[in-house]
Scaffold this active site. Structure first.
Site, mmCIF file in Angstrom:
data_model
loop_
_atom_site.group_PDB
_atom_site.id
_atom_site.type_symbol
_atom_site.label_atom_id
_atom_site.label_comp_id
_atom_site.label_asym_id
_atom_site.label_seq_id
_atom_site.Cartn_x
_atom_site.Cartn_y
_atom_site.Cartn_z
ATOM 1 N N HIS A 46 1.560 2.167 -3.511
ATOM 2 C CA HIS A 46 0.426 2.913 -4.071
ATOM 3 C C HIS A 46 0.415 4.348 -3.540
ATOM 4 O O HIS A 46 0.214 5.311 -4.271
ATOM 5 C CB HIS A 46 -0.903 2.266 -3.658
ATOM 6 C CG HIS A 46 -1.276 1.027 -4.423
ATOM 7 N ND1 HIS A 46 -1.376 1.004 -5.785
ATOM 8 C CD2 HIS A 46 -1.615 -0.228 -3.997
ATOM 9 C CE1 HIS A 46 -1.765 -0.224 -6.175
ATOM 10 N NE2 HIS A 46 -1.901 -0.981 -5.109
ATOM 11 N N GLU B 211 0.837 -1.213 0.000
ATOM 12 C CA GLU B 211 0.000 0.000 0.000
ATOM 13 C C GLU B 211 0.869 1.260 0.000
ATOM 14 O O GLU B 211 0.487 2.283 -0.560
ATOM 15 C CB GLU B 211 -0.972 -0.006 1.190
ATOM 16 C CG GLU B 211 -1.932 -1.206 1.240
ATOM 17 C CD GLU B 211 -2.712 -1.481 -0.047
ATOM 18 O OE1 GLU B 211 -2.967 -0.519 -0.805
ATOM 19 O OE2 GLU B 211 -3.049 -2.657 -0.307
HETATM 20 ZN ZN ZN Z 1 -2.558 -3.001 -5.134
#
Ligand code: ZN
Length: 495
Positions: free
Chosen positions: A270, A267
């Site tokens: 991201h 994450e």
């Molecule tokens: Zn992902």
């Protein structure tokens, strides 16, 4: 011209504000809200969604977009021209699909996940089948409405998630994986199973220690906590609203210390992408990641290429041992590294290892393609699923719960989305290869992690949605998409 730009910008400001509040609502729903708040919130959410729809379909706004689209080359602001093109493309659904059908479909897919969850729990594909039939039918109609000279059928759905990639490119991609990876996986998993010390799989790792280590990782990767936050949710995700506010979540499991470590790294990949967008795109439709595939390339790079590398753990394993001295006292760095990279043929996509993951996606790609082209009926799905699992992974699920019913995606209409997961890993390998030629990633991991973020900011992150996925690949790696990098990376790592 000025008049239309002003209408456009004023309306955009309103849509962005409404979107901000619905974003907050969904963040709250996933992280803080009590279970019983669902029905009340849904009523408020519906009002907000209708307001956004009303603003988006406002005649003056649509006219402004049409006008600006016709006069694109007269726009001096290049970013605005790119934005208008993308907003215009986004509006084609509203323009071409009859309103009744559009709303009926929204209702269908908003209820989908509840029906799916029930069917999965009861291992009852028949209970899911009528819903999925309606969703597939609606998508087959949708592609009829939206077809152009260049795009038709499944290609239209693929293009929603990854602009510029059609079955032609995906077929080539998956053929490459089929040729090289399917036999390679069979070979690697045939070798006698390595044994690992029980300490890794049977110890209890208290949540407090895991939280402390997660925050240590945020610090290592220089995730900006002035513009981000780490919370907990049922499934880890990243949610950003501008470069100023990008939030991530994880889930801690007492009996599995690796789960939250790798979800935080994933994450963060991201999150850093959106945090490192050029702030001038905040408040426009150009902030965020350019496509699902490029977004996923950033998360997989942090999770796998960096996070599952030996050098990463040579630097950070001592900290993990310091956090869990009792549990890890007899586990060497080498053993820990091998355990985090163990390979097995398994049934569940989200638990699959780095090597076998894309084979799970291949199964879904072939099924989606056949469903939308009308060569496969929904009722035949469980059988086809099992055939393809046998063909690519060499194992067959005993139940639909572990087979065709395992993923939520189709229940909310996401057809064409799965392929971007595999694509993301392949993009990551190609971008990583170039980055490693220009800076030594190993040195950066050992001495200055900021070098990695800076390189990715310059080549990928800063652009937001102003470049297409293929343009990003050209800027970052200096060549068009080439799946061979991914195959080479996996074979050299796992042989
Ligand atoms: Zn992902």
């Amino acid at each position: 011209m000025e008049k239309y730009i002003k209408v456009y910008q004023e309306t955009r400001k309103k849509i962005k504000a409404y979107e901000y509040f619905t974003w907050l609502m969904s963040w709250d729903m996933e992280t803080e809200a009590p279970k019983g708040s669902h029905a009340y919130r849904t009523r408020q959410y519906e009002v907000m969604a209708q307001e956004i729809y009303t603003i988006q379909t406002n005649l003056e706004y649509m006219e402004a977009i049409d006008y600006l689209m016709e006069h694109l080359c007269e726009l001096s602001d290049q970013a605005l021209a790119i934005e208008i093109k993308s907003v215009y493309k986004g509006l084609r659904i509203i323009k071409k699909v009859p309103k009744d059908e559009y709303i009926a479909y929204q209702v269908l897919i908003s209820e989908g996940p509840i029906i799916w969850a029930q069917a999965k729990e009861n291992n009852d594909f028949k209970a899911f089948q009528p819903l999925l039939e309606k969703i597939v039918l609606a998508n087959r109609k949708l592609v009829q409405y939206l077809k152009t000279d260049d795009l038709k059928g499944y290609d239209i759905l693929l293009d929603f998630y990854e602009e510029g990639l059609t079955t032609k490119e995906y077929d080539h991609f998956f053929e490459t994986l089929k040729t090289h990876l399917v036999p390679f996986v069979k070979e690697v998993t045939k070798k006698s199973k390595k044994r690992f010390k029980k300490a890794l799989s049977t110890s209890i790792f208290p949540i407090e220690g895991q939280k402390a280590f997660a925050h240590y990782l945020l610090d290592v990767a220089q995730y900006n906590l002035d513009h981000g936050v780490l919370k907990e949710s049922a499934h880890p995700f990243t949610s950003g609203v501008s470069s100023q506010d990008v939030r991530i979540t994880t889930k801690y499991h007492e009996d599995n210390v690796l789960s939250s470590i790798f979800s935080v790294l994933h994450e963060m990949g991201h999150g850093l992408y959106e945090q490192q967008n050029d702030p001038k795109y905040d408040g426009t439709f150009l902030s965020g990641g350019t496509s699902m595939g490029i977004h996923e390339s950033q998360s997989r790079m942090y999770e796998n290429m960096i996070g599952r590398s030996r050098v990463f753990w040579s630097k950070h394993y001592p900290k993990l041992v310091e956090t869990f001295p009792k549990q890890l006292k007899d586990v060497s760095l080498d053993e820990f590294y091998r355990y985090t990279n163990r390979v097995e043929r398994s049934l569940i996509r989200i638990e699959a290892d780095e090597l076998t993951y894309s084979l799970h996606i291949m199964v879904r790609y072939e099924i989606e393609k056949q469903l939308i082209n009308g060569r496969l009926r929904v009722e035949e799905l469980p059988k086809r699923w099992n055939q393809l699992m046998r063909k690519y992974l060499g194992i067959v699920p005993k139940s639909d719960k572990e087979g065709v019913l395992q993923d939520i995606h189709w229940s909310f209409g996401a057809i064409g989305y799965f392929p971007t997961y595999a694509l993301g890993s392949a993009y990551a390998a190609q971008i990583y290869h170039k980055m490693n030629q220009e800076i030594s990633v190993e040195d950066a991991i050992l001495n200055d992690f900021g070098l990695i973020n800076a390189w990715l900011k310059e080549r990928v992150h800063q652009f937001g949605k102003t470049k297409t996925p293929q343009e990003i690949l050209m800027i970052a790696s200096k060549e068009p998409f080439n799946p061979q990098y991914y195959v080479d990376y996996l074979i050299s790592k796992f042989q």
